[in-house]
Design a protein around this motif. Sequence first.
Motif, PDB file in Angstrom:
ATOM      1  N   LEU A  80      -8.088   0.653  -4.510  1.00 29.24           N
ATOM      2  CA  LEU A  80      -7.784   0.743  -3.081  1.00 29.24           C
ATOM      3  C   LEU A  80      -7.859  -0.654  -2.476  1.00 29.24           C
ATOM      4  O   LEU A  80      -8.735  -1.444  -2.819  1.00 29.24           O
ATOM      5  CB  LEU A  80      -8.759   1.681  -2.378  1.00 29.24           C
ATOM      6  N   TYR A  81      -6.930  -0.938  -1.562  1.00 29.83           N
ATOM      7  CA  TYR A  81      -6.876  -2.276  -0.954  1.00 29.83           C
ATOM      8  C   TYR A  81      -6.625  -2.123   0.550  1.00 29.83           C
ATOM      9  O   TYR A  81      -5.565  -2.482   1.055  1.00 29.83           O
ATOM     10  CB  TYR A  81      -5.774  -3.095  -1.618  1.00 29.83           C
ATOM     11  N   PRO A  82      -7.622  -1.600   1.277  1.00 34.68           N
ATOM     12  CA  PRO A  82      -7.433  -1.358   2.719  1.00 34.68           C
ATOM     13  C   PRO A  82      -7.158  -2.622   3.515  1.00 34.68           C
ATOM     14  O   PRO A  82      -6.525  -2.560   4.573  1.00 34.68           O
ATOM     15  CB  PRO A  82      -8.744  -0.698   3.138  1.00 34.68           C
ATOM     16  N   ASP A  83      -7.608  -3.784   3.027  1.00 34.65           N
ATOM     17  CA  ASP A  83      -7.458  -5.027   3.779  1.00 34.65           C
ATOM     18  C   ASP A  83      -6.182  -5.797   3.439  1.00 34.65           C
ATOM     19  O   ASP A  83      -5.990  -6.917   3.932  1.00 34.65           O
ATOM     20  CB  ASP A  83      -8.671  -5.937   3.534  1.00 34.65           C
ATOM     21  N   GLU A 105      -3.499   6.520   0.891  1.00 33.11           N
ATOM     22  CA  GLU A 105      -2.653   5.535   1.569  1.00 33.11           C
ATOM     23  C   GLU A 105      -3.025   4.091   1.263  1.00 33.11           C
ATOM     24  O   GLU A 105      -2.172   3.198   1.326  1.00 33.11           O
ATOM     25  CB  GLU A 105      -2.672   5.763   3.074  1.00 33.11           C
ATOM     26  N   ASP A 106      -4.287   3.821   0.899  1.00 31.11           N
ATOM     27  CA  ASP A 106      -4.702   2.449   0.614  1.00 31.11           C
ATOM     28  C   ASP A 106      -4.541   2.059  -0.857  1.00 31.11           C
ATOM     29  O   ASP A 106      -4.936   0.958  -1.265  1.00 31.11           O
ATOM     30  CB  ASP A 106      -6.163   2.234   1.024  1.00 31.11           C
ATOM     31  N   LYS A 130       0.847  -1.184   0.000  1.00 39.11           N
ATOM     32  CA  LYS A 130       0.000   0.000   0.000  1.00 39.11           C
ATOM     33  C   LYS A 130       0.891   1.246   0.000  1.00 39.11           C
ATOM     34  O   LYS A 130       1.912   1.287   0.680  1.00 39.11           O
ATOM     35  CB  LYS A 130      -0.935   0.010   1.209  1.00 39.11           C
TER      36      LYS A 130
END
Length: 247
Positions: free
Chosen positions: A173-176, A48-49, A30
């Motif tokens: 986006l890939y918050p996880d 940020e993600d 990320k």
Amino acid sequence: MTENQMCPSHVTSTVTSILSKVGFEVYPFKIGWYNEQVQKVFALPYPEDTLAFIVISTPEMFDKAFKPFIRRQACTGVRDPIDECMMHQFSLIKQAFPEGEAETIHDFEMHPNRRPKVLVQTAGHVAGAAYYYQASDVTGNPWGDKKIYGVSVHPKYGGWFALRGVIIFRNVLYPDLARKEPPDVVSTSSLRQELLHRYNHNWQDWSFRDIVPVTQKYSEEQMLYFITPPKDRQELLKKIVGEDQVY
């Protein structure tokens, strides 16, 4: 391509399938992980993600990507042949996605003031690809105020690899995304000191690359290419792939 196809897992599998077959490894990270480790001037201007990848060339890249690239006479001679090959490989990623979705930054790209556009060793570290060893990782600071350059070590290839750049998917986006720490294969302070000494003072002998046992290293042919002065590499390529195959 539908919105569903731009999901992080699809992006990851597509990037991996394109590059892994020609001697590259890709590791997701990320943007926020990278930005929190660098000075503001090096920060990348994305949320940020945002999903990004660090791309490394393994010892197999020379035979699987570079030599075929030269044989196709795809090299123009405008840039270093390896750089041109990397630009070609990265362009295949761009072509696999809607226009403008994938941004690529190569390790050799600089701003007009000669500042690198991306710190690939930091990106490799936060992505869990290769541990970036620096003077701060050695107990007691044996070098004092002397400038000591850091170096990345891969868990399988030691120093027999290269960090080639990053690919950023500006709208993914890939918050996880789970963070993976890079394997700390140079685990003692004394060995880290030896690594940094070799890299900073004897880098020409390449001994830093063997600081830990490796599963694969550059072929004799590949080593010869990289130790040959750039001005003489065209003649060497004629011997490697055939005189009629070189620009």
